[in-house]
Write an enzyme that holds these catalytic residues in place. Structure first.
Site, mmCIF file in Angstrom:
data_model
loop_
_atom_site.group_PDB
_atom_site.id
_atom_site.type_symbol
_atom_site.label_atom_id
_atom_site.label_comp_id
_atom_site.label_asym_id
_atom_site.label_seq_id
_atom_site.Cartn_x
_atom_site.Cartn_y
_atom_site.Cartn_z
ATOM 1 C CG ASP A 73 -1.630 1.297 1.430
ATOM 2 O OD1 ASP A 73 -2.382 1.676 0.520
ATOM 3 O OD2 ASP A 73 -1.443 1.947 2.483
ATOM 4 C CB SER A 109 -12.674 14.420 5.888
ATOM 5 O OG SER A 109 -11.937 13.292 5.499
ATOM 6 C CG HIS A 111 -8.560 10.663 3.243
ATOM 7 N ND1 HIS A 111 -7.399 11.091 2.643
ATOM 8 C CD2 HIS A 111 -8.851 9.463 2.671
ATOM 9 C CE1 HIS A 111 -7.027 10.210 1.729
ATOM 10 N NE2 HIS A 111 -7.886 9.214 1.736
ATOM 11 N N GLY A 139 -13.016 7.143 -1.633
ATOM 12 C CA GLY A 139 -12.104 7.033 -2.760
ATOM 13 C C GLY A 139 -12.199 8.183 -3.743
ATOM 14 N N GLY A 141 -13.579 11.947 -2.588
ATOM 15 C CA GLY A 141 -13.372 13.246 -1.967
ATOM 16 C C GLY A 141 -14.554 13.721 -1.150
ATOM 17 C CG LEU A 154 -17.668 19.050 -5.923
ATOM 18 C CD1 LEU A 154 -17.578 18.557 -7.365
ATOM 19 C CD2 LEU A 154 -18.382 18.021 -5.053
ATOM 20 N N GLY A 156 -11.584 17.122 -4.085
ATOM 21 C CA GLY A 156 -11.305 15.717 -4.328
ATOM 22 C C GLY A 156 -10.598 15.471 -5.642
ATOM 23 C CG ASP A 274 -0.493 2.217 7.260
ATOM 24 O OD1 ASP A 274 -1.076 2.127 6.149
ATOM 25 O OD2 ASP A 274 -0.186 3.296 7.783
ATOM 26 C CG ASP A 278 -4.019 -0.775 3.728
ATOM 27 O OD1 ASP A 278 -4.433 -0.478 2.595
ATOM 28 O OD2 ASP A 278 -3.222 -0.067 4.370
#
Length: 386
Positions: A73, A109, A111, A139, A141, A154, A156, A274, A278
């Site tokens: 990854d 978020s 992320h 995957g 945004g 938006l 992303g 990690d 995953d």
């Protein structure tokens, strides 16, 4: 029983036949065979543990020796997992207004890319705007509506813009391509279905990544990268690491499918990751290798845990596995040879030719020594050097 009756009916008497019977019974004791594998496996897992590699079971130790392909990854595994916003390329809005939009969406978020935007905005003391109907698209945004202007916002990748019907013009595409080819992850910022800026985020490659990949190649293993980034970013990262194979534009939920594709081609696959995304791929792979700094779910799914989070421990794990199974083969060889020769002598095969007959006491000593030799060979694994 066969040895006893053969000698007895040949007329050698009860004492002689019983001596042969006892000698065969003792020499055939399979202690050394039973010790050959577990003693070596115990030493192998111990060697790994001393070097900061937790191998959960003997199956994982065996599989490390059989792996054909190692799939990494990208984010947090090959890279440091600390992405930073390094460039803002505005089209219509000023940097401050662009960051207002981006940070107002990113604050909702967790992320890693969103955190990079948030951290930069905090350092610049950017105010945020009120967002309605916030939505995080896996995957792709972030999406929301500006309360003040009643317009769609938006933040992303290209997939997000395509799904929302936002058109990307030629000049924007050129900037996107340039950022991607530099190994940066471009994020589009849009206001009311118009691209107002591109943000470039970079996550530095770990110092140990290039060395680890080179070492894995030297062990005759193939290496793949799997990432949600676009193809040009993936290609740039792969080029830096001298890797020829990669999977780009992969949704988090599709990583396991890519592992399955490789398995269908006949490869034994190890997956290194990690993050929580995953975990399915780690479970699908023939061997899951998780970083100890990763998510608890990923650690649970992995069969080998790299306690020091050092990628050089991956080729070390493979080498320890090879060394362990080399010792197992040696142990089994000597145990089989001992039993083969010992039973032949004990059964009296050479008595007719050379007058040699194995005394039961010598058979007992030989049986003990065979077990000691197998254990000693396993203990010599302590001399292992990488």
């Amino acid at each position: 029983m066969v040895s006893f009756f053969v000698w007895y009916f040949l007329g050698f008497g009860l004492y002689f036949s019983l001596t042969v019977f006892i000698s065969v019974l003792i020499i055939a004791c399979p202690c050394s065979l039973g010790l050959a594998t577990p003693t070596a496996v115990m030493m192998g897992t111990g060697l790994a543990a001393k070097r900061g590699i937790l191998i959960k079971n003997s199956t994982a130790l065996e599989m490390a020796n059989k792996v054909d392909v190692v799939v990494f990854d990208k984010t947090g595994t090959l890279t440091k997992g600390k992405p930073e916003l390094v460039e803002i390329f505005p089209f219509d809005f000023l940097n401050e207004k662009t960051l207002k939009i981006a940070s107002s969406l990113a604050v909702n978020s967790n992320h890693p890319l969103s955190k990079a935007v948030k951290n930069y905005s905090l350092s610049q003391k950017i105010d945020q705007i009120d967002i309605d109907n916030f939505e995080e698209k896996e995957g792709m945004g972030l999406k929301g509506f500006c309360k003040q202007h009643k317009s769609m916002l938006l933040l992303g990748n290209k997939k997000l813009l395509e799904s929302e019907g936002v058109v990307i013009d030629v000049s924007t595409e050129e900037v996107f391509d340039r950022m991607s080819s530099e190994g940066k992850t471009p994020l589009f910022v849009t206001h009311d279905k118009k691209v107002v800026a591109l943000l470039a985020i970079i996550d530095d490659i770990k110092v140990s990544a290039l060395k680890a990949v080179k070492k894995i190649f030297s062990l005759n293993k193939e290496v793949y990268i799997i990432t949600g980034d676009n193809e040009k970013v993936a290609k740039a990262i792969a080029k830096k690491l001298n890797i020829n194979n990669f999977f780009a534009n992969v949704f988090p939920g599709d990583k396991a499918k890519k592992i399955k594709e490789l398995q269908k081609k006949g490869f034994v696959v190890a997956m290194v990751g990690d993050g929580i995304n995953d975990a399915p791929a780690l479970a699908q792979a023939d061997l899951g290798i998780a970083m100890a700094s990763g998510n608890d779910i990923a650690i649970e799914a992995g069969e080998i845990i790299l306690i020091k989070n050092d990628l050089m421990d991956i080729p070390l794990s493979i080498d320890i596995s090879r060394f362990t199974f080399k010792k197992i083969k040696q142990n089994l060889f000597w145990a089989f040879i001992y039993n083969t020769i010992g039973i032949t002598v004990a059964a009296g095969l050479f008595y007719s030719f050379f007058g040699v007959l194995l005394n039961p006491m010598i058979a007992a000593l030989a049986m003990s020594l065979s077990s000691v030799s197998v254990v000693a060979n396993s203990l010599f694994m302590k001399t292992y050097r990488y």
